[in-house]
Design a protein around this motif. Structure first.
Motif, short mmCIF file in Angstrom:
data_model
loop_
_atom_site.label_atom_id
_atom_site.label_comp_id
_atom_site.label_asym_id
_atom_site.label_seq_id
_atom_site.Cartn_x
_atom_site.Cartn_y
_atom_site.Cartn_z
N ILE A 166 -2.24 -2.92 3.91
CA ILE A 166 -2.92 -2.88 2.61
C ILE A 166 -4.43 -3.04 2.74
O ILE A 166 -5.19 -2.60 1.87
CB ILE A 166 -2.33 -3.96 1.67
N VAL A 192 -4.41 -6.03 -7.05
CA VAL A 192 -3.12 -5.73 -6.44
C VAL A 192 -2.01 -6.22 -7.35
O VAL A 192 -1.98 -7.39 -7.75
CB VAL A 192 -3.00 -6.37 -5.04
N ALA A 194 2.02 -2.89 -4.84
CA ALA A 194 2.46 -3.30 -3.49
C ALA A 194 3.61 -4.30 -3.63
O ALA A 194 3.42 -5.51 -3.52
CB ALA A 194 1.30 -3.93 -2.71
N ASN A 243 3.89 -3.13 3.41
CA ASN A 243 2.55 -3.22 2.83
C ASN A 243 1.62 -4.18 3.58
O ASN A 243 0.40 -4.05 3.47
CB ASN A 243 2.64 -3.63 1.36
N ALA A 285 -3.88 -9.80 0.18
CA ALA A 285 -4.78 -8.97 -0.62
C ALA A 285 -6.05 -9.73 -0.99
O ALA A 285 -7.16 -9.19 -0.89
CB ALA A 285 -4.06 -8.49 -1.88
N ALA A 289 -0.87 1.27 -1.42
CA ALA A 289 -1.15 0.30 -0.36
C ALA A 289 -0.95 0.90 1.02
O ALA A 289 -1.47 0.38 2.01
CB ALA A 289 -0.23 -0.92 -0.52
#
Length: 232
Positions: free
Chosen positions: A29, A47, A8, A19, A58, A104
């Motif tokens: 994501i 990630v 990502a 993303n 994330a 993602a």
């Protein structure tokens, strides 16, 4: 178990901040991370990003972001395999560990799809297991169109063939790819080389998201699918 690696990067050009742009009420994501978590396939969901904000989103969604990817692996032309190999090396993943590259921007991927991919990898010994779907129209009837608008058939020898007599064409869904860690680190032959296996995803759950028009279409599809799931 297995490792999930979600590439990502932060430099998306056609859809800025793609993303982590809100998609149906959540950062894009998050949909991939949520499917990975619900699949029960993974020891780690990592990630790989060059962007601190993406890393923050994330982690908040339940993934890990233990490193920032180098700029050399984060430009518009970087293939997927070197990004996976870099993450595998940084994480010290053993050679025989199944590793899933999950994109993602795959809001339609489901936990059971990821499970099916892992099962196929284990049961068949395939080099790669790839999410694929069918073309809606025979690819042998595809047309080329030049700058003046003139058209020509890609395969003119098939002009009289009936659609039902033509072999079905398939394409990559752009959702996930499974392989052993060692295979990712030796993937100079490419993901679609001999020994790859396709896991079928229905066409209605596949949408490439490269433009704002793609994005709007994908949100409509997602809302319809989620409404159906909630009614089931």
């Amino acid at each position: 178990m297995a490792i999930c690696i979600i590439p990502a990067r932060g430099g998306s050009k056609r859809i800025p901040r793609k993303n982590i742009r809100p998609f149906c009420g959540r950062p894009m994501i998050e949909w991939s991370i949520d499917a990975a978590r619900r699949s029960d396939c993974f020891d780690k969901i990592v990630v790989s990003t060059d962007d601190p904000q993406i890393a923050e989103v994330a982690v908040a969604a339940g993934a890990e972001a233990p490193f920032l990817r180098s700029a050399a692996l984060s430009d518009d032309y970087t293939p997927t395999a070197p990004v996976l190999a870099d993450a595998i090396q940084r994480l010290g993943v053993p050679d025989q560990t199944p590793v899933c590259c999950l994109y993602a921007t795959a809001p339609f991927v489901r936990a059971e799809d990821l499970q099916a991919g892992l099962n196929s990898l284990k049961e068949t010994g395939a080099r790669f297991v790839v999410s694929v779907t069918t073309f809606a129209f025979p690819i042998q009837r595809a047309l080329l169109r030049d700058d003046q608008g003139r058209i020509s058939m890609i395969d003119p020898e098939r002009i009289l063939a009936r659609s039902q007599d033509l072999p079905q064409g398939w394409h990559d869904c752009g959702q996930f790819y499974w392989a052993l860690a060692k295979t990712w680190q030796e993937s100079d032959k490419g993901i679609f080389s001999e020994g790859a296996l396709g896991v079928e995803i229905p066409r209605y759950r596949v949408q490439d998201i490269d433009t704002l028009e793609d994005w709007a279409r994908a949100e409509i599809i997602k809302e319809v699918l989620d409404r159906g799931d909630n009614m089931a």
